[in-house]
Design a protein around this motif. Sequence first.
Motif, PDB file in Angstrom:
ATOM      1  N   LYS A 102      27.758 122.659 -65.667  1.00 11.33           N
ATOM      2  CA  LYS A 102      29.062 122.092 -65.329  1.00 11.33           C
ATOM      3  C   LYS A 102      29.608 121.158 -66.403  1.00 11.33           C
ATOM      4  N   ASP A 103      28.844 120.912 -67.455  1.00  9.87           N
ATOM      5  CA  ASP A 103      29.265 119.995 -68.512  1.00  9.87           C
ATOM      6  C   ASP A 103      29.974 120.779 -69.625  1.00  9.87           C
ATOM      7  N   ALA A 104      31.259 121.049 -69.407  1.00  5.19           N
ATOM      8  CA  ALA A 104      32.035 121.878 -70.344  1.00  5.19           C
ATOM      9  C   ALA A 104      32.069 121.278 -71.742  1.00  5.19           C
ATOM     10  N   ASP A 105      32.137 119.948 -71.838  1.00  7.48           N
ATOM     11  CA  ASP A 105      32.179 119.315 -73.157  1.00  7.48           C
ATOM     12  C   ASP A 105      30.895 119.581 -73.936  1.00  7.48           C
ATOM     13  N   LYS A 106      29.757 119.475 -73.266  1.00  7.71           N
ATOM     14  CA  LYS A 106      28.472 119.730 -73.932  1.00  7.71           C
ATOM     15  C   LYS A 106      28.356 121.204 -74.319  1.00  7.71           C
ATOM     16  N   LEU A 107      28.748 122.102 -73.398  1.00  6.29           N
ATOM     17  CA  LEU A 107      28.686 123.533 -73.704  1.00  6.29           C
ATOM     18  C   LEU A 107      29.553 123.867 -74.905  1.00  6.29           C
ATOM     19  N   GLY A 116      29.706 125.977 -78.937  1.00  2.48           N
ATOM     20  CA  GLY A 116      30.689 127.038 -79.116  1.00  2.48           C
ATOM     21  C   GLY A 116      30.692 128.011 -77.954  1.00  2.48           C
ATOM     22  N   VAL A 117      30.273 127.536 -76.789  1.00  2.00           N
ATOM     23  CA  VAL A 117      30.150 128.371 -75.598  1.00  2.00           C
ATOM     24  C   VAL A 117      31.126 127.879 -74.539  1.00  2.00           C
ATOM     25  N   ALA A 118      31.779 128.812 -73.877  1.00  2.00           N
ATOM     26  CA  ALA A 118      32.665 128.493 -72.765  1.00  2.00           C
ATOM     27  C   ALA A 118      32.212 129.268 -71.534  1.00  2.00           C
ATOM     28  N   VAL A 119      32.418 128.686 -70.379  1.00  2.00           N
ATOM     29  CA  VAL A 119      32.107 129.374 -69.129  1.00  2.00           C
ATOM     30  C   VAL A 119      33.244 130.336 -68.818  1.00  2.00           C
ATOM     31  N   ARG A 120      32.906 131.588 -68.605  1.00  2.00           N
ATOM     32  CA  ARG A 120      33.901 132.590 -68.221  1.00  2.00           C
ATOM     33  C   ARG A 120      33.904 132.792 -66.712  1.00  2.00           C
ATOM     34  N   TYR A 121      32.749 132.611 -66.074  1.00  2.00           N
ATOM     35  CA  TYR A 121      32.653 132.709 -64.620  1.00  2.00           C
ATOM     36  C   TYR A 121      31.491 131.847 -64.150  1.00  2.00           C
ATOM     37  N   LEU A 122      31.797 130.954 -63.218  1.00  2.00           N
ATOM     38  CA  LEU A 122      30.787 130.086 -62.633  1.00  2.00           C
ATOM     39  C   LEU A 122      31.130 129.942 -61.158  1.00  2.00           C
ATOM     40  N   PRO A 123      30.275 130.449 -60.267  1.00  2.00           N
ATOM     41  CA  PRO A 123      30.559 130.301 -58.840  1.00  2.00           C
ATOM     42  C   PRO A 123      30.620 128.823 -58.461  1.00  2.00           C
ATOM     43  N   GLU A 124      31.407 128.520 -57.447  1.00  2.00           N
ATOM     44  CA  GLU A 124      31.526 127.136 -57.002  1.00  2.00           C
ATOM     45  C   GLU A 124      30.167 126.590 -56.564  1.00  2.00           C
ATOM     46  N   PHE A 125      29.436 127.414 -55.824  1.00  2.00           N
ATOM     47  CA  PHE A 125      28.080 127.052 -55.404  1.00  2.00           C
ATOM     48  C   PHE A 125      27.134 128.118 -55.916  1.00  2.00           C
ATOM     49  N   ILE A 126      26.179 127.726 -56.720  1.00  2.00           N
ATOM     50  CA  ILE A 126      25.238 128.693 -57.285  1.00  2.00           C
ATOM     51  C   ILE A 126      24.119 128.929 -56.283  1.00  2.00           C
ATOM     52  N   GLU A 127      23.965 130.181 -55.942  1.00  2.00           N
ATOM     53  CA  GLU A 127      22.946 130.595 -54.978  1.00  2.00           C
ATOM     54  C   GLU A 127      21.632 130.879 -55.701  1.00  2.00           C
ATOM     55  N   GLU A 128      20.610 131.126 -54.912  1.00  2.00           N
ATOM     56  CA  GLU A 128      19.291 131.438 -55.463  1.00  2.00           C
ATOM     57  C   GLU A 128      19.341 132.697 -56.330  1.00  2.00           C
ATOM     58  N   PHE A 129      20.228 133.626 -55.971  1.00  2.00           N
ATOM     59  CA  PHE A 129      20.455 134.833 -56.763  1.00  2.00           C
ATOM     60  C   PHE A 129      21.949 134.880 -57.064  1.00  2.00           C
ATOM     61  N   ASP A 130      22.312 134.806 -58.333  1.00  2.00           N
ATOM     62  CA  ASP A 130      23.724 134.732 -58.697  1.00  2.00           C
ATOM     63  C   ASP A 130      23.918 135.196 -60.122  1.00  2.00           C
ATOM     64  N   GLU A 131      25.183 135.263 -60.537  1.00  2.00           N
ATOM     65  CA  GLU A 131      25.501 135.632 -61.914  1.00  2.00           C
ATOM     66  C   GLU A 131      26.498 134.626 -62.464  1.00  2.00           C
ATOM     67  N   PHE A 156      13.680 133.254 -72.998  1.00  2.00           N
ATOM     68  CA  PHE A 156      14.359 132.490 -71.960  1.00  2.00           C
ATOM     69  C   PHE A 156      14.304 133.163 -70.590  1.00  2.00           C
ATOM     70  N   LEU A 157      13.859 134.405 -70.556  1.00  2.00           N
ATOM     71  CA  LEU A 157      13.731 135.093 -69.276  1.00  2.00           C
ATOM     72  C   LEU A 157      12.680 134.389 -68.423  1.00  2.00           C
ATOM     73  N   ASN A 158      12.964 134.284 -67.154  1.00  4.24           N
ATOM     74  CA  ASN A 158      12.097 133.645 -66.151  1.00  4.24           C
ATOM     75  C   ASN A 158      12.021 132.127 -66.285  1.00  4.24           C
ATOM     76  N   LYS A 159      12.853 131.552 -67.121  1.00  5.25           N
ATOM     77  CA  LYS A 159      12.891 130.091 -67.236  1.00  5.25           C
ATOM     78  C   LYS A 159      13.945 129.548 -66.281  1.00  5.25           C
ATOM     79  N   LYS A 160      13.592 128.490 -65.591  1.00  3.66           N
ATOM     80  CA  LYS A 160      14.521 127.824 -64.673  1.00  3.66           C
ATOM     81  C   LYS A 160      15.645 127.188 -65.479  1.00  3.66           C
ATOM     82  N   ILE A 161      16.841 127.202 -64.883  1.00  2.00           N
ATOM     83  CA  ILE A 161      17.971 126.548 -65.525  1.00  2.00           C
ATOM     84  C   ILE A 161      18.319 125.274 -64.770  1.00  2.00           C
ATOM     85  N   ASN A 162      18.923 124.356 -65.478  1.00  2.00           N
ATOM     86  CA  ASN A 162      19.405 123.121 -64.883  1.00  2.00           C
ATOM     87  C   ASN A 162      20.856 123.368 -64.482  1.00  2.00           C
ATOM     88  N   ILE A 163      21.095 123.482 -63.194  1.00  2.00           N
ATOM     89  CA  ILE A 163      22.424 123.812 -62.672  1.00  2.00           C
ATOM     90  C   ILE A 163      23.468 122.786 -63.104  1.00  2.00           C
TER      91      ILE A 163
END
Length: 110
Positions: free
Chosen positions: A18-23, A27-42, A7-14
């Motif tokens: 944001k779809d918490a129900d699908k995540l 069995g995955v929950a978001v612990r940290y998601l910036p309000e606006f995802i930048e080109e370089f982010d975590e 999965f490294l170097n694969k583009k993600i669908n931003i």
Amino acid sequence: MHQFKNFLNKKINIEKLKDADKLNTFGVAVRYLPEFIEEFDEIEFGAELKNGQIIAFPITIEKFAISRMLFGKPKDENPEILLPLTEKEFQEFLEEKEKDIMDFFYYLTN
């Protein structure tokens, strides 16, 4: 960890982040998601094992692609600090959650 290297170097669908129900279906929950995802982010996700242990896995995004990921357990006194997993803990995590986490990464990158 080699199974996740695909999965490294694969583009993600931003938008999928944001779809918490699908995540939650993985069995995955978001612990940290910036309000606006930048080109370089975590972004940090978490999954709970049957024994109640939370495994956190932050991913670093560079040019909107996964450039780095790691797996750890939040420190009890300060959940923002991740402690490394022992080999045994990582194996237990894989035995219980590998398929869900793989499906989660496929979902994000397709």
